[in-house]
Design a protein around this motif. Structure first.
Motif, PDB file in Angstrom:
ATOM      1  N   ASP A  13      39.865  54.990  35.377  1.00 21.76           N
ATOM      2  CA  ASP A  13      39.665  53.881  36.306  1.00 21.76           C
ATOM      3  C   ASP A  13      38.186  53.684  36.617  1.00 21.76           C
ATOM      4  O   ASP A  13      37.713  52.554  36.753  1.00 21.76           O
ATOM      5  CB  ASP A  13      40.433  54.121  37.607  1.00 21.76           C
ATOM      6  N   MET A  16      36.636  51.851  33.693  1.00 21.43           N
ATOM      7  CA  MET A  16      37.019  50.436  33.688  1.00 21.43           C
ATOM      8  C   MET A  16      36.215  49.655  34.731  1.00 21.43           C
ATOM      9  O   MET A  16      35.712  48.566  34.440  1.00 21.43           O
ATOM     10  CB  MET A  16      38.520  50.283  33.924  1.00 21.43           C
ATOM     11  N   ASP A  20      33.584  46.731  33.813  1.00 19.29           N
ATOM     12  CA  ASP A  20      33.764  45.402  34.416  1.00 19.29           C
ATOM     13  C   ASP A  20      32.476  44.946  35.103  1.00 19.29           C
ATOM     14  O   ASP A  20      32.084  43.785  35.008  1.00 19.29           O
ATOM     15  CB  ASP A  20      34.920  45.409  35.420  1.00 19.29           C
TER      16      ASP A  20
END
Length: 59
Positions: A13, A16, A20
């Motif tokens: 996570d 990610m 992003d």
């Protein structure tokens, strides 16, 4: 580069969110990513610090 603090169960996570942010800021990836483990042996996993490094091309 950013630093993730916590157990390895959350590293995906963290990657990610980092990726992003890189793309949201208009950068492009430029090479292989890597992790650098900063914590000393014996530190509980929930207290680990890990650098997440992704080379980029400036926008």
């Amino acid at each position: 580069m950013t630093v993730y603090h916590g157990a390895m169960t959350g590293i995906g996570d963290a990657w990610m969110a980092f990726m992003d942010r890189v793309t949201a800021d208009g950068h492009e990836f430029a090479g292989a990513c890597r992790e650098v483990y900063l914590s000393e042996p014996g530190v509980p996993e929930e207290d680990w610090d890990t650098q997440l490094i992704q080379p980029i091309t400036p926008r």
